[in-house]
Every structure is written in C-alpha cells, then in structure tokens.
Write a protein that holds these residues in place. Sequence first.
Motif, short mmCIF file in Angstrom:
data_model
loop_
_atom_site.label_atom_id
_atom_site.label_comp_id
_atom_site.label_asym_id
_atom_site.label_seq_id
_atom_site.Cartn_x
_atom_site.Cartn_y
_atom_site.Cartn_z
N UNK A 176 0.79 -1.30 -0.15
CA UNK A 176 0.06 -0.03 0.03
C UNK A 176 0.82 1.31 0.02
N UNK A 177 2.13 1.04 0.30
CA UNK A 177 2.95 2.38 0.41
C UNK A 177 3.84 2.16 -1.01
N UNK A 178 3.40 1.36 -1.77
CA UNK A 178 4.19 1.23 -3.12
C UNK A 178 5.26 0.61 -3.33
N UNK A 179 5.81 -0.16 -2.25
CA UNK A 179 6.94 -0.87 -2.38
C UNK A 179 6.78 -2.26 -2.16
N UNK A 180 5.72 -2.93 -1.71
CA UNK A 180 5.80 -4.48 -1.27
C UNK A 180 5.46 -5.23 -2.73
N UNK A 181 5.71 -6.75 -2.45
CA UNK A 181 5.36 -7.33 -3.40
C UNK A 181 3.97 -7.72 -3.99
N UNK A 182 2.83 -6.97 -3.21
CA UNK A 182 1.59 -7.12 -3.76
C UNK A 182 1.08 -5.87 -4.12
N UNK A 183 2.14 -4.86 -4.69
CA UNK A 183 1.51 -3.52 -5.03
C UNK A 183 0.67 -3.63 -6.35
N UNK A 184 0.50 -4.59 -7.08
CA UNK A 184 -0.36 -4.53 -8.15
C UNK A 184 -1.83 -4.85 -7.57
N UNK A 185 -1.96 -5.39 -6.28
CA UNK A 185 -3.11 -5.38 -5.76
C UNK A 185 -3.51 -4.63 -4.69
N UNK A 186 -2.70 -3.61 -4.38
CA UNK A 186 -3.04 -2.83 -3.36
C UNK A 186 -2.97 -1.28 -3.74
N UNK A 187 -3.96 -0.51 -3.04
CA UNK A 187 -4.33 0.96 -3.47
C UNK A 187 -3.16 1.67 -2.73
N UNK A 188 -2.33 2.24 -3.64
CA UNK A 188 -1.11 3.14 -2.94
C UNK A 188 -1.50 4.23 -2.10
N UNK A 189 -0.94 4.19 -1.06
CA UNK A 189 -0.98 5.21 0.06
C UNK A 189 0.46 5.53 0.63
N UNK A 190 1.19 6.24 0.01
CA UNK A 190 2.60 6.62 0.45
C UNK A 190 2.73 7.30 1.90
N UNK A 191 3.15 6.23 2.82
CA UNK A 191 3.18 6.89 4.45
C UNK A 191 4.63 6.80 4.57
N UNK A 248 6.69 9.01 19.35
CA UNK A 248 5.48 9.71 19.49
C UNK A 248 4.93 10.24 18.19
N UNK A 249 5.63 11.29 17.61
CA UNK A 249 5.48 11.78 16.43
C UNK A 249 5.18 10.73 15.46
N UNK A 250 5.95 9.59 15.33
CA UNK A 250 6.08 8.63 14.27
C UNK A 250 4.54 7.76 14.42
N UNK A 251 4.04 7.62 15.62
CA UNK A 251 2.94 7.11 15.83
C UNK A 251 1.72 7.93 15.32
N UNK A 252 1.80 9.22 15.52
CA UNK A 252 0.75 9.98 14.99
C UNK A 252 0.64 10.37 13.49
N UNK A 253 2.05 10.43 12.87
CA UNK A 253 2.20 10.24 11.54
C UNK A 253 1.62 9.03 10.71
N UNK A 254 1.53 7.81 11.31
CA UNK A 254 1.04 6.97 10.80
C UNK A 254 -0.52 6.83 11.00
N UNK A 276 -2.24 9.39 11.27
CA UNK A 276 -3.24 10.20 10.41
C UNK A 276 -2.99 10.17 8.99
N UNK A 277 -1.72 9.52 8.66
CA UNK A 277 -1.59 9.44 7.21
C UNK A 277 -2.04 8.12 6.81
N UNK A 278 -2.21 7.04 7.20
CA UNK A 278 -2.34 5.56 7.04
C UNK A 278 -3.92 5.29 7.61
#
Length: 195
Positions: A97-112, A123-129, A131-133
Amino acid sequence: YNYFLSLGFTPAAAAGITGNIAIESGFNPMVQGGGFGLVQWMEDFGNPEIIRGIIRDEGLGQYIGAPYGNPGFNVGDYPAEDYDKLLKIQLDYLMSQDGTGPYKDKAKADHFSDKLEGVDDPLEAAEIFLTTFERAVNGSSPILYYAPYKGQLYQMASERRDAAEAVFGRMGGASASATPKRAKSFPMKRNSPTE
C-alpha cells in the motif's frame, strides 16, 4: 518492529507503526474488529478480501474466521511458523500500500513512508502513521506532535503514542521526550522475527 527496520525505517518510525498495530489488532493478524487484520483494513481502503485471498493462496486459509478472528484471541495459540507467515503476508501487503511491497499490483497506494523518513520521535511517528495511514478520525484524543494535524481529534491517539513509546523502549530505544512520559508497559504477546 524488526520488519520495518529491515526496510530502512528509523527505530522511532518502526516503533510508531508497530504501536499503531498493537492498538488496532493486538498483533493478531486475523482479528475481525471494525476491519480485518493487523491494521484493521476496511472495504473502502485495503480491501480485506484481497488479503484473505493471499492468505488462502499461501495455504493458511484455516485461520480465517473463528476462533482466530475473535477479538481477544491469544496470538500465542497460533503455531509459531504460521503466525510468522501470517504477519509477513500482512506486513508485505501494508508495504504494498506504500507502493513498495510484493503485492503492489493488488494494493491501493498510500505513501506513508516518505512522511516517516528521518523521524526520530516514536510519539510523532505514531501520530504520522495514525493520520496518514490509519485515518482513525472522529475520536476524542488530540494529536500533539505531528504539526499538520496538531489539535485534531483521532481515535486512541494517546494509547498509540504510549504503545509506540513502549515498543521503542523495549526494542532498545529510549524515551524521546525530555520530560518523563507515563511509563506504561505494553504487552507484546509473541516474540518473533517479524515483531
């Protein structure tokens, strides 16, 4: 945690993602809550049926449904090898879903991952994930550290920060803040190479 480190995430970013997974699913890759699996994929984003199909294709379909999908199922009751495979499938799908994994042809991209690049505060990383994912909006817990969303209310933001900090400390990091945080221990239910 180690899975994300192996992909080049900082320890804080790995802890932030892992802390969110802890809150979403308790590390049960088959749990059925408001969604399905580690990050509670929903029909409109991530399509859990695609993930279930991959799980079936990998010969692990027997874990779909009860009792494994029940909230509160003890992940220690999975055979260790199968648990690790189920984690890897879902973590690979997450990265797709981030656009880099082996199933990217099956996943909707959401670059986090680009938003987590170089982050050194779990703490900030937890909030980034969050809010963005995860986008678990309509909660009652405010975002404190991630500037674009500061003050907005999300579901269990405080608990996600606590879980990320616990993971960061448990895996060899330290508290990222200058002032002591609430020292909470978040139980990680299985030690595995993909934890």
